[in-house]
Design a protein around this motif. Sequence first.
Motif, PDB file in Angstrom:
ATOM      1  N   THR A 106       0.827  -1.203   0.000  1.00  0.00           N
ATOM      2  CA  THR A 106       0.000   0.000   0.000  1.00  0.00           C
ATOM      3  C   THR A 106       0.861   1.253   0.000  1.00  0.00           C
ATOM      4  OG1 THR A 106      -1.756  -1.171   1.175  1.00  0.00           O
ATOM      5  CG2 THR A 106      -1.840   1.229   1.205  1.00  0.00           C
ATOM      6  N   VAL A 107       1.900   1.265   0.824  1.00  0.00           N
ATOM      7  CA  VAL A 107       2.827   2.399   0.827  1.00  0.00           C
ATOM      8  C   VAL A 107       3.453   2.563  -0.555  1.00  0.00           C
ATOM      9  CG1 VAL A 107       5.002   3.293   1.750  1.00  0.00           C
ATOM     10  CG2 VAL A 107       3.317   2.282   3.292  1.00  0.00           C
ATOM     11  N   THR A 108       3.934   1.459  -1.123  1.00  0.00           N
ATOM     12  CA  THR A 108       4.588   1.524  -2.435  1.00  0.00           C
ATOM     13  C   THR A 108       3.635   2.055  -3.502  1.00  0.00           C
ATOM     14  OG1 THR A 108       6.042  -0.320  -1.870  1.00  0.00           O
ATOM     15  CG2 THR A 108       5.785   0.179  -4.202  1.00  0.00           C
ATOM     16  N   GLY A 109       2.420   1.525  -3.509  1.00  0.00           N
ATOM     17  CA  GLY A 109       1.460   1.950  -4.517  1.00  0.00           C
ATOM     18  C   GLY A 109       1.110   3.419  -4.410  1.00  0.00           C
ATOM     19  N   ARG A 110       0.885   3.888  -3.189  1.00  0.00           N
ATOM     20  CA  ARG A 110       0.435   5.260  -3.022  1.00  0.00           C
ATOM     21  C   ARG A 110       1.578   6.254  -3.185  1.00  0.00           C
ATOM     22  NH1 ARG A 110      -4.917   5.271  -1.327  1.00  0.00           N
ATOM     23  NH2 ARG A 110      -4.885   7.412  -0.569  1.00  0.00           N
ATOM     24  N   ARG A 111       2.748   5.960  -2.645  1.00  0.00           N
ATOM     25  CA  ARG A 111       3.822   6.946  -2.766  1.00  0.00           C
ATOM     26  C   ARG A 111       4.325   7.038  -4.193  1.00  0.00           C
ATOM     27  NH1 ARG A 111       8.300   3.943  -4.842  1.00  0.00           N
ATOM     28  NH2 ARG A 111       9.635   3.137  -3.181  1.00  0.00           N
ATOM     29  N   THR A 112       4.315   5.938  -4.948  1.00  0.00           N
ATOM     30  CA  THR A 112       4.759   5.988  -6.335  1.00  0.00           C
ATOM     31  C   THR A 112       3.853   6.885  -7.160  1.00  0.00           C
ATOM     32  OG1 THR A 112       5.692   3.761  -6.174  1.00  0.00           O
ATOM     33  CG2 THR A 112       5.258   4.606  -8.385  1.00  0.00           C
ATOM     34  N   ALA A 113       2.557   6.715  -7.020  1.00  0.00           N
ATOM     35  CA  ALA A 113       1.616   7.547  -7.760  1.00  0.00           C
ATOM     36  C   ALA A 113       1.678   8.997  -7.301  1.00  0.00           C
ATOM     37  CB  ALA A 113       0.204   7.000  -7.602  1.00  0.00           C
ATOM     38  N   TRP A 295      12.550   5.259  -4.666  1.00  0.00           N
ATOM     39  CA  TRP A 295      13.574   5.796  -3.759  1.00  0.00           C
ATOM     40  C   TRP A 295      13.009   5.715  -2.352  1.00  0.00           C
ATOM     41  CZ3 TRP A 295      14.047  11.260  -1.804  1.00  0.00           C
ATOM     42  CH2 TRP A 295      15.303  11.498  -1.214  1.00  0.00           C
ATOM     43  N   ALA A 296      13.829   5.336  -1.391  1.00  0.00           N
ATOM     44  CA  ALA A 296      13.345   5.189  -0.021  1.00  0.00           C
ATOM     45  C   ALA A 296      12.864   6.508   0.574  1.00  0.00           C
ATOM     46  CB  ALA A 296      14.435   4.582   0.868  1.00  0.00           C
ATOM     47  N   GLY A 297      13.304   7.624   0.017  1.00  0.00           N
ATOM     48  CA  GLY A 297      12.796   8.909   0.491  1.00  0.00           C
ATOM     49  C   GLY A 297      11.295   9.038   0.348  1.00  0.00           C
ATOM     50  N   TRP A 298      10.757   8.439  -0.710  1.00  0.00           N
ATOM     51  CA  TRP A 298       9.300   8.489  -0.887  1.00  0.00           C
ATOM     52  C   TRP A 298       8.600   7.685   0.219  1.00  0.00           C
ATOM     53  CZ3 TRP A 298      10.656  12.118  -3.521  1.00  0.00           C
ATOM     54  CH2 TRP A 298      11.372  12.055  -4.724  1.00  0.00           C
ATOM     55  N   ASP A 299       9.190   6.571   0.617  1.00  0.00           N
ATOM     56  CA  ASP A 299       8.623   5.779   1.710  1.00  0.00           C
ATOM     57  C   ASP A 299       8.750   6.517   3.046  1.00  0.00           C
ATOM     58  OD1 ASP A 299       8.111   3.336   0.063  1.00  0.00           O
ATOM     59  OD2 ASP A 299      10.290   3.402  -0.129  1.00  0.00           O
ATOM     60  N   LEU A 300       9.855   7.242   3.219  1.00  0.00           N
ATOM     61  CA  LEU A 300      10.024   8.038   4.426  1.00  0.00           C
ATOM     62  C   LEU A 300       8.953   9.118   4.494  1.00  0.00           C
ATOM     63  CD1 LEU A 300      11.555   8.884   6.972  1.00  0.00           C
ATOM     64  CD2 LEU A 300      13.130  10.181   5.493  1.00  0.00           C
ATOM     65  N   ALA A 301       8.652   9.762   3.376  1.00  0.00           N
ATOM     66  CA  ALA A 301       7.587  10.765   3.369  1.00  0.00           C
ATOM     67  C   ALA A 301       6.262  10.145   3.788  1.00  0.00           C
ATOM     68  CB  ALA A 301       7.473  11.390   1.978  1.00  0.00           C
ATOM     69  N   ALA A 302       5.971   8.952   3.274  1.00  0.00           N
ATOM     70  CA  ALA A 302       4.741   8.265   3.668  1.00  0.00           C
ATOM     71  C   ALA A 302       4.760   7.933   5.155  1.00  0.00           C
ATOM     72  CB  ALA A 302       4.562   7.000   2.839  1.00  0.00           C
ATOM     73  N   ALA A 303       5.906   7.487   5.652  1.00  0.00           N
ATOM     74  CA  ALA A 303       6.023   7.159   7.077  1.00  0.00           C
ATOM     75  C   ALA A 303       5.792   8.396   7.942  1.00  0.00           C
ATOM     76  CB  ALA A 303       7.399   6.556   7.363  1.00  0.00           C
ATOM     77  N   ARG A 304       6.340   9.530   7.524  1.00  0.00           N
ATOM     78  CA  ARG A 304       6.146  10.768   8.285  1.00  0.00           C
ATOM     79  C   ARG A 304       4.677  11.146   8.357  1.00  0.00           C
ATOM     80  NH1 ARG A 304      10.821  15.025   6.545  1.00  0.00           N
ATOM     81  NH2 ARG A 304       9.036  16.047   5.577  1.00  0.00           N
ATOM     82  N   LEU A 305       4.005  11.071   7.223  1.00  0.00           N
ATOM     83  CA  LEU A 305       2.585  11.419   7.201  1.00  0.00           C
ATOM     84  C   LEU A 305       1.765  10.435   8.018  1.00  0.00           C
ATOM     85  CD1 LEU A 305       0.263  13.140   6.092  1.00  0.00           C
ATOM     86  CD2 LEU A 305       0.260  11.703   4.048  1.00  0.00           C
ATOM     87  N   ALA A 306       2.039   9.145   7.867  1.00  0.00           N
ATOM     88  CA  ALA A 306       1.288   8.146   8.614  1.00  0.00           C
ATOM     89  C   ALA A 306       1.473   8.286  10.109  1.00  0.00           C
ATOM     90  CB  ALA A 306       1.711   6.751   8.167  1.00  0.00           C
ATOM     91  N   ALA A 307       2.696   8.660  10.535  1.00  0.00           N
ATOM     92  CA  ALA A 307       2.975   8.797  11.962  1.00  0.00           C
ATOM     93  C   ALA A 307       2.238   9.980  12.567  1.00  0.00           C
ATOM     94  CB  ALA A 307       4.475   8.954  12.191  1.00  0.00           C
ATOM     95  N   ARG A 308       1.943  10.998  11.762  1.00  0.00           N
ATOM     96  CA  ARG A 308       1.219  12.164  12.251  1.00  0.00           C
ATOM     97  C   ARG A 308      -0.276  12.000  12.185  1.00  0.00           C
ATOM     98  NH1 ARG A 308       4.442  15.095   8.712  1.00  0.00           N
ATOM     99  NH2 ARG A 308       2.577  15.740   7.557  1.00  0.00           N
ATOM    100  N   SER A 309      -0.752  11.071  11.344  1.00  0.00           N
ATOM    101  CA  SER A 309      -2.192  10.923  11.144  1.00  0.00           C
ATOM    102  C   SER A 309      -2.864  10.348  12.386  1.00  0.00           C
ATOM    103  CB  SER A 309      -2.455  10.012   9.943  1.00  0.00           C
ATOM    104  OG  SER A 309      -1.929  10.573   8.766  1.00  0.00           O
TER     105      SER A 309
END
Length: 311
Positions: A106-113, A295-309
């Motif tokens: 799910t992270v991969t699919g959403r951050r890639t798009a 790039w793992a940076g895109w996954d980090l961005a998703a992690a940051r957002l998920a951690a704040r949600s």
Amino acid sequence: MKASSADATLLDARQTAARLPWAPLVDEIEALLADDTVQVPARTVLPMAAGAFLFAMPGCDARTAMTKLITFTPANAGTDRPTIQGDVTVFDVATGERRLILDGPTVTGRRTAAVSALAARRLAPNLAGPMLIVGAGVQGYAHVEVFAAALGVTDFRIASRRRASAEALAAHARALGLRAAVVDDADAALADCPLVATCTPASAVVLRGQPRADAFIAAVGAFTPQMVEIDAAVCRAIAAQGRIVVDSADAGHEAGDLLQAGLAVTGLPTLADVVSEHKKARDGGGPVLFKSCGWAGWDLAAARLAARSPS
């Protein structure tokens, strides 16, 4: 669910998606590119049997650390098993605590798009649509959703080697209140579509036609030198007449479309370069090809957002 106060919250695919809404995710990726505390080493890619890969992708900033551990198994295509499986584990930098375990596909699919949408927001000469989606798998669905939710695109053309898959994606788009039609010839549809995303397994060329002068193409399927979606002659023509941007410097040894076209990938502008320009990079200078490899940076961005949600 929470096993105890010391354990991470384990989120399934639905819960992970809920923490990664489209427009905020696009904004978070852009914010990450302006954060000078971000550290992202090169990912580890381990080839396995039958064309499969194991990926280990860590990254951190001043507050959040994460690692994504996933498998990519092309042989699962067309079965009830997903081609991408795994998890993203999120840690608090200050305490070292494991905070979340997100669903990796799910992270991969959403951050890639979302990366494609950010690139289009910065680079696309014409955001009016229609948008051509080539490929009706996970990324096809994700690109329809994010371009509609974050960029306001309302009209889509869907091409897939399996017409039933294309019809299903078109029906999904219409259920979201969008206009969508299936096309049999992706190359012919280029004449009407200033926005394009190729979202295929990248086992063969799927676009050979010349794009419009105001086209933006997000090519997301190929992430190894052997994979390809865009014809070599088309890549060379865009390099000569327009602009090519890659998602990160790692594309220098991963962007199969460009490498097979004989283009010098190292040194091409990255999405971070575009963001740092602090202006819309739409100069009317011909079509734009955005080559995304991951790039793992895109996954980090998703992690940051998920951690704040909110949970």
